[in-house]
Write a protein that holds these residues in place. Structure first.
Motif, PDB file in Angstrom:
ATOM      1  N   ASN A   1     -34.105 -15.511   3.451  1.00  0.00           N
ATOM      2  CA  ASN A   1     -34.132 -15.515   1.986  1.00  0.00           C
ATOM      3  C   ASN A   1     -35.018 -14.401   1.446  1.00  0.00           C
ATOM      4  N   ALA A   2     -36.130 -14.145   2.101  1.00  0.00           N
ATOM      5  CA  ALA A   2     -37.028 -13.073   1.647  1.00  0.00           C
ATOM      6  C   ALA A   2     -36.328 -11.714   1.725  1.00  0.00           C
ATOM      7  N   ILE A   3     -35.648 -11.432   2.818  1.00  0.00           N
ATOM      8  CA  ILE A   3     -34.952 -10.149   2.987  1.00  0.00           C
ATOM      9  C   ILE A   3     -33.850  -9.993   1.939  1.00  0.00           C
ATOM     10  N   ALA A   4     -33.021 -11.019   1.792  1.00  0.00           N
ATOM     11  CA  ALA A   4     -31.904 -10.941   0.841  1.00  0.00           C
ATOM     12  C   ALA A   4     -32.412 -10.830  -0.600  1.00  0.00           C
ATOM     13  N   THR A   5     -33.491 -11.516  -0.911  1.00  0.00           N
ATOM     14  CA  THR A   5     -34.040 -11.463  -2.266  1.00  0.00           C
ATOM     15  C   THR A   5     -34.649 -10.103  -2.565  1.00  0.00           C
ATOM     16  N   LEU A   6     -35.271  -9.475  -1.586  1.00  0.00           N
ATOM     17  CA  LEU A   6     -35.802  -8.120  -1.799  1.00  0.00           C
ATOM     18  C   LEU A   6     -34.678  -7.133  -2.110  1.00  0.00           C
ATOM     19  N   LEU A   7     -33.552  -7.256  -1.418  1.00  0.00           N
ATOM     20  CA  LEU A   7     -32.399  -6.404  -1.721  1.00  0.00           C
ATOM     21  C   LEU A   7     -31.883  -6.691  -3.133  1.00  0.00           C
TER      22      LEU A   7
ATOM     23  N   VAL B   1     -25.583 -15.077   5.150  1.00  0.00           N
ATOM     24  CA  VAL B   1     -25.190 -14.233   6.284  1.00  0.00           C
ATOM     25  C   VAL B   1     -26.330 -14.129   7.295  1.00  0.00           C
ATOM     26  N   LEU B   2     -27.526 -13.896   6.787  1.00  0.00           N
ATOM     27  CA  LEU B   2     -28.671 -13.741   7.683  1.00  0.00           C
ATOM     28  C   LEU B   2     -29.021 -15.047   8.403  1.00  0.00           C
ATOM     29  N   HIS B   3     -29.087 -16.149   7.658  1.00  0.00           N
ATOM     30  CA  HIS B   3     -29.541 -17.404   8.268  1.00  0.00           C
ATOM     31  C   HIS B   3     -28.444 -18.100   9.069  1.00  0.00           C
ATOM     32  N   VAL B   4     -27.301 -18.335   8.447  1.00  0.00           N
ATOM     33  CA  VAL B   4     -26.239 -19.087   9.108  1.00  0.00           C
ATOM     34  C   VAL B   4     -25.489 -18.207  10.104  1.00  0.00           C
ATOM     35  N   GLY B   5     -25.181 -16.965   9.688  1.00  0.00           N
ATOM     36  CA  GLY B   5     -24.403 -16.087  10.560  1.00  0.00           C
ATOM     37  C   GLY B   5     -25.203 -15.422  11.670  1.00  0.00           C
ATOM     38  N   LEU B   6     -26.355 -14.864  11.310  1.00  0.00           N
ATOM     39  CA  LEU B   6     -27.141 -14.089  12.286  1.00  0.00           C
ATOM     40  C   LEU B   6     -28.342 -14.852  12.845  1.00  0.00           C
ATOM     41  N   ARG B   7     -28.532 -16.085  12.394  1.00  0.00           N
ATOM     42  CA  ARG B   7     -29.606 -16.953  12.900  1.00  0.00           C
ATOM     43  C   ARG B   7     -31.018 -16.420  12.669  1.00  0.00           C
ATOM     44  N   VAL B   8     -31.196 -15.692  11.564  1.00  0.00           N
ATOM     45  CA  VAL B   8     -32.536 -15.270  11.151  1.00  0.00           C
ATOM     46  C   VAL B   8     -33.212 -16.523  10.585  1.00  0.00           C
ATOM     47  N   GLY B   9     -34.510 -16.629  10.661  1.00  0.00           N
ATOM     48  CA  GLY B   9     -35.229 -17.807  10.178  1.00  0.00           C
ATOM     49  C   GLY B   9     -34.907 -18.132   8.729  1.00  0.00           C
ATOM     50  N   PRO B  10     -35.061 -19.392   8.324  1.00  0.00           N
ATOM     51  CA  PRO B  10     -34.662 -19.815   6.980  1.00  0.00           C
ATOM     52  C   PRO B  10     -35.439 -19.134   5.858  1.00  0.00           C
TER      53      PRO B  10
ATOM     54  N   ALA C   1     -25.558 -14.888  -0.899  1.00  0.00           N
ATOM     55  CA  ALA C   1     -24.676 -14.441   0.183  1.00  0.00           C
ATOM     56  C   ALA C   1     -25.475 -13.777   1.303  1.00  0.00           C
ATOM     57  N   GLY C   2     -26.435 -12.940   0.927  1.00  0.00           N
ATOM     58  CA  GLY C   2     -27.263 -12.286   1.940  1.00  0.00           C
ATOM     59  C   GLY C   2     -28.052 -13.291   2.755  1.00  0.00           C
ATOM     60  N   THR C   3     -28.612 -14.288   2.089  1.00  0.00           N
ATOM     61  CA  THR C   3     -29.354 -15.333   2.783  1.00  0.00           C
ATOM     62  C   THR C   3     -28.439 -16.091   3.732  1.00  0.00           C
TER      63      THR C   3
ATOM     64  N   ASP D   1     -37.002 -31.982   6.968  1.00  0.00           N
ATOM     65  CA  ASP D   1     -36.429 -31.699   8.289  1.00  0.00           C
ATOM     66  C   ASP D   1     -34.907 -31.572   8.228  1.00  0.00           C
ATOM     67  N   ARG D   2     -34.428 -30.862   7.208  1.00  0.00           N
ATOM     68  CA  ARG D   2     -32.986 -30.672   7.002  1.00  0.00           C
ATOM     69  C   ARG D   2     -32.657 -29.186   7.028  1.00  0.00           C
ATOM     70  N   ASP D   3     -32.187 -28.708   8.156  1.00  0.00           N
ATOM     71  CA  ASP D   3     -31.820 -27.295   8.285  1.00  0.00           C
ATOM     72  C   ASP D   3     -30.328 -27.116   8.538  1.00  0.00           C
ATOM     73  N   ASP D   4     -29.549 -28.167   8.292  1.00  0.00           N
ATOM     74  CA  ASP D   4     -28.099 -28.012   8.414  1.00  0.00           C
ATOM     75  C   ASP D   4     -27.619 -27.116   7.263  1.00  0.00           C
ATOM     76  N   PRO D   5     -26.477 -26.464   7.436  1.00  0.00           N
ATOM     77  CA  PRO D   5     -26.015 -25.510   6.405  1.00  0.00           C
ATOM     78  C   PRO D   5     -25.893 -26.098   4.998  1.00  0.00           C
ATOM     79  N   VAL D   6     -25.429 -27.322   4.853  1.00  0.00           N
ATOM     80  CA  VAL D   6     -25.262 -27.901   3.519  1.00  0.00           C
ATOM     81  C   VAL D   6     -26.623 -28.127   2.859  1.00  0.00           C
ATOM     82  N   SER D   7     -27.549 -28.765   3.560  1.00  0.00           N
ATOM     83  CA  SER D   7     -28.884 -29.015   3.003  1.00  0.00           C
ATOM     84  C   SER D   7     -29.600 -27.709   2.694  1.00  0.00           C
ATOM     85  N   TYR D   8     -29.458 -26.753   3.604  1.00  0.00           N
ATOM     86  CA  TYR D   8     -30.098 -25.457   3.410  1.00  0.00           C
ATOM     87  C   TYR D   8     -29.580 -24.798   2.130  1.00  0.00           C
ATOM     88  N   HIS D   9     -28.260 -24.809   1.944  1.00  0.00           N
ATOM     89  CA  HIS D   9     -27.676 -24.159   0.769  1.00  0.00           C
ATOM     90  C   HIS D   9     -27.981 -24.905  -0.524  1.00  0.00           C
TER      91      HIS D   9
END
Length: 132
Positions: free
Chosen positions: A28-34, A15-24, A11-13, A86-94
């Protein structure tokens, strides 16, 4: 505990990537550290509460090293999808995120059980020979 912490990481990943546009990878690194911080407490005092306690600082340090290995697995799965395929769409990313989290969770659990939260020493019965 694994489900709770995996949910926090996923969920953190998201929110950060899809919602706030933080890098892919950064998201994940930020959310995993939490999730790792929450995971240590949950594993020490819930999942492996029946196991002996060694030095808390040593347990904590080893736990974070092993979580670093798990994070690397997750990042490799995401990087493969985003950079190689080269797949950064939300489905492929998840999908990549879920595969990475599943493999990393298994590796983490087995590692915790073997190296961090050690089993209690079995008492030696009277008259039994000690190994070694």
């Amino acid at each position: 505990m694994g489900v709770v912490n995996s949910t926090v990481a996923i969920a953190g990943t998201s929110v950060l990537h899809v919602g706030l546009r933080v890098g892919p990878l950064t998201s994940n690194a930020i959310a995993t550290l939490l999730a790792t911080t929450l995971s240590f407490a949950g594993n020490r005092w819930w999942t492996f509460r029946h196991r002996r306690r060694s030095n808390l600082v040593q347990e904590y340090a080893l736990f974070f090293v092993l979580n670093g290995a798990g994070l690397l697995i997750q990042l490799l799965a995401i990087a493969f999808a985003v950079r190689v395929l080269d797949r950064d769409d939300p489905v492929s990313y998840h999908v990549a995120l879920l595969v990475g989290v599943a493999v990393a969770s298994l590796v983490r659990f087995l590692s915790y059980k073997k190296w961090v939260f050690l089993p209690r020493e079995r008492p030696v019965r009277a008259g039994a020979r000690r190994p070694g």
